[in-house]
Design a protein around this motif. Structure first.
Motif, PDB file in Angstrom:
ATOM      1  N   GLY A 172      -0.310   3.676 -18.321  1.00  0.00           N
ATOM      2  CA  GLY A 172       1.244   4.215 -17.205  1.00  0.00           C
ATOM      3  C   GLY A 172       1.324   4.063 -16.423  1.00  0.00           C
ATOM      4  N   ARG A 173       1.650   4.500 -15.656  1.00  0.00           N
ATOM      5  CA  ARG A 173       2.405   4.667 -14.269  1.00  0.00           C
ATOM      6  C   ARG A 173       0.487   4.408 -12.996  1.00  0.00           C
ATOM      7  NH1 ARG A 173       3.220   9.061 -11.623  1.00  0.00           N
ATOM      8  NH2 ARG A 173       4.118   8.018  -9.545  1.00  0.00           N
ATOM      9  N   PHE A 174      -0.463   4.116 -13.887  1.00  0.00           N
ATOM     10  CA  PHE A 174      -1.525   3.274 -13.139  1.00  0.00           C
ATOM     11  C   PHE A 174      -2.482   2.375 -13.657  1.00  0.00           C
ATOM     12  CE2 PHE A 174      -1.495   8.662 -13.145  1.00  0.00           C
ATOM     13  CZ  PHE A 174      -1.208   7.956 -11.228  1.00  0.00           C
TER      14      PHE A 174
ATOM     15  N   VAL B  15       1.055  -1.216  -0.056  1.00  0.00           N
ATOM     16  CA  VAL B  15       0.130   0.342   0.466  1.00  0.00           C
ATOM     17  C   VAL B  15       1.014   1.355   0.136  1.00  0.00           C
ATOM     18  CG1 VAL B  15      -1.859   1.432   1.582  1.00  0.00           C
ATOM     19  CG2 VAL B  15      -1.616  -1.014   1.556  1.00  0.00           C
ATOM     20  N   ASP B  16       0.122   2.085  -1.211  1.00  0.00           N
ATOM     21  CA  ASP B  16       1.299   3.348  -0.847  1.00  0.00           C
ATOM     22  C   ASP B  16       0.329   4.954  -0.199  1.00  0.00           C
ATOM     23  OD1 ASP B  16       2.390   5.833  -1.569  1.00  0.00           O
ATOM     24  OD2 ASP B  16       2.669   5.514  -3.612  1.00  0.00           O
ATOM     25  N   PHE B  17       0.610   4.550   0.886  1.00  0.00           N
ATOM     26  CA  PHE B  17      -0.139   5.374   1.580  1.00  0.00           C
ATOM     27  C   PHE B  17       0.386   6.977   2.078  1.00  0.00           C
ATOM     28  CE2 PHE B  17      -0.053   1.167   4.580  1.00  0.00           C
ATOM     29  CZ  PHE B  17      -0.917   1.018   5.185  1.00  0.00           C
TER      30      PHE B  17
ATOM     31  N   ARG C 208      -7.283  -0.464  -6.993  1.00  0.00           N
ATOM     32  CA  ARG C 208      -6.581   0.867  -7.702  1.00  0.00           C
ATOM     33  C   ARG C 208      -4.849   0.894  -7.231  1.00  0.00           C
ATOM     34  NH1 ARG C 208     -11.517   5.455  -7.540  1.00  0.00           N
ATOM     35  NH2 ARG C 208     -12.809   3.872  -8.733  1.00  0.00           N
ATOM     36  N   MET C 209      -4.112   1.263  -8.251  1.00  0.00           N
ATOM     37  CA  MET C 209      -2.134   1.095  -8.909  1.00  0.00           C
ATOM     38  C   MET C 209      -1.742   2.224  -8.978  1.00  0.00           C
ATOM     39  SD  MET C 209      -2.626  -3.261  -8.788  1.00  0.00           S
ATOM     40  CE  MET C 209      -0.646  -3.489  -7.525  1.00  0.00           C
ATOM     41  N   ILE C 210      -0.451   2.363  -8.156  1.00  0.00           N
ATOM     42  CA  ILE C 210       0.524   3.338  -8.537  1.00  0.00           C
ATOM     43  C   ILE C 210       1.534   2.716  -8.828  1.00  0.00           C
ATOM     44  CG2 ILE C 210       0.710   4.372  -6.584  1.00  0.00           C
ATOM     45  CD1 ILE C 210       0.397   7.348  -8.125  1.00  0.00           C
TER      46      ILE C 210
ATOM     47  N   ARG D 237       8.127  -0.273  -8.482  1.00  0.00           N
ATOM     48  CA  ARG D 237       7.104  -1.282  -7.194  1.00  0.00           C
ATOM     49  C   ARG D 237       5.504  -0.972  -7.558  1.00  0.00           C
ATOM     50  NH1 ARG D 237       7.837  -0.222  -1.330  1.00  0.00           N
ATOM     51  NH2 ARG D 237       6.803  -2.348  -0.956  1.00  0.00           N
ATOM     52  N   TRP D 238       4.233  -1.701  -7.863  1.00  0.00           N
ATOM     53  CA  TRP D 238       3.580  -1.124  -8.161  1.00  0.00           C
ATOM     54  C   TRP D 238       2.497  -1.892  -6.268  1.00  0.00           C
ATOM     55  CZ3 TRP D 238       1.458   0.948 -11.979  1.00  0.00           C
ATOM     56  CH2 TRP D 238       0.966   0.209 -13.316  1.00  0.00           C
ATOM     57  N   MET D 239       2.011  -0.204  -5.994  1.00  0.00           N
ATOM     58  CA  MET D 239       1.359  -0.351  -4.987  1.00  0.00           C
ATOM     59  C   MET D 239      -0.053   0.501  -5.012  1.00  0.00           C
ATOM     60  SD  MET D 239       4.119  -0.448  -2.864  1.00  0.00           S
ATOM     61  CE  MET D 239       3.897   0.273  -1.298  1.00  0.00           C
TER      62      MET D 239
END
Length: 217
Positions: free
Chosen positions: A137-139, A76-78, A158-160, A165-167
Motif C-alpha cells: 500500500g502506502r508503505f 525524509v518525511d520528518f 522504512r518509507m511512506i 513522493r516516496w519518503m
C-alpha cells in the motif's frame, strides 16, 4: 557481528536521514520512481557530498553541511518520523505544539548527528548493495547492505508514500531503529511530565547541542 556504531556508515545515514532544511526540489523523490530507486538516488547524492573533500575552512565545512541538509529535506518525511517517535502522545499535542515539536525534532537530529558528516573521510569508496524492496500500500521497506571493515552491515529504509513522493521516515542499522530509539526516550519523559515540560526540556537540549557544536547553526 561486531556493532559498528557511527563511523563511515553513521555519516552516510546521517546525511541521508537526519540532516534537514534547505532542499533541492521534489522531482527526484517522485512516486514515478520505485522506493528502491529513490534510495539509490538519495545514496548517490549523499556519497557525492561525503566523498568530496571540502577543505578545512569553516566556510567549506558549512557548505558540506548544507548540502547534506538539502538531501534529507528531499527524502525524509520528518512529520511522519516525529509523529512515530511520540506514538500515543502525539494526539495530546495541540496543532501549535505539534508544529514546534517537529521543528525541535529536526534541530535535535541535526545537532546530534551533523558532526558525523564533518568527520567522514573523503576520497574513499563505499560499496552499497541494494537487496530487496517490499511495498504494501502506502508503505515500503528497502533493504541494503553497506560494506564496512570487511563486513556487510544491514541498513533498512522504512518509507511512506506522501502525496506522490516516496519518503523515508525511519532508518534501521543493524536492527536498531532511529524511531524506536527516540520513542523510548520521549516516552520515558512524557509518562511523568506534561507536554509543556517535555517541550521545555527539548528546547533546552537543542540549545545545549547548538552551543556545543563547533560551527553552530
Amino acid at each position: 557481528m561486531k556493532r559498528m556504531g557511527w563511523g563511515r556508515l553513521g555519516a552516510l545515514a546521517a546525511c541521508t536521514l537526519t540532516m534537514f532544511l534547505g532542499g533541492l526540489g521534489v522531482a527526484t523523490a517522485s512516486a514515478q520512481k520505485s522506493p528502491m530507486e529513490v534510495i539509490k538516488n538519495a545514496t548517490d547524492r549523499a556519497l557525492h557530498v561525503l566523498q568530496t573533500c571540502p577543505g578545512g575552512t569553516p566556510e567549506n565545512i558549512k557548505a558540506r553541511r548544507e548540502a547534506a541538509r538539502a538531501i534529507a529535506e528531499d527524502y525524509v518525511d520528518f512529520e511522519e518520523a516525529g509523529k512515530r517517535t511520540l506514538g500515543r502522545h502525539w494526539k495530546s499535542l495541540s496543532p501549535e505544539q505539534r508544529t514546534e515539536f517537529i521543528h525541535l525534532f529536526k534541530d535535535l537530529l541535526y545537532f546530534t548527528y551533523i558532526g558525523k558528516v564533518d568527520t567522514y573521510t573523503c576520497g574513499q569508496g563505499d560499496v552499497i548493495r541494494y537487496d530487496e524492496e517490499r511495498v504494501e500500500g502506502r508503505f515500503a521497506l528497502v533493504k541494503t547492505r553497506v560494506r564496512y571493515q570487511d563486513q556487510d552491515v544491514p541498513v533498512e529504509y522504512r518509507m511512506i508514500l506522501n502525496g506522490d513522493r516516496w519518503m523515508v521516515y525511519d532508518v534501521v542499522i543493524e536492527g536498531v531503529s532511529y524511531v524506536n530509539n527516540y520513542r523510548s526516550q520521549f516516552d520515558s519523559i512524557l509518562v511523568n511530565r506534561s507536554v509543556g515540560d517535555f517541550l521545555d526540556s527539548l528546547r533546552q537540549k537543542v540549545a545545549e547541542l547548538e552551543k556545543n557544536d563547533r560551527l553552530g547553526s
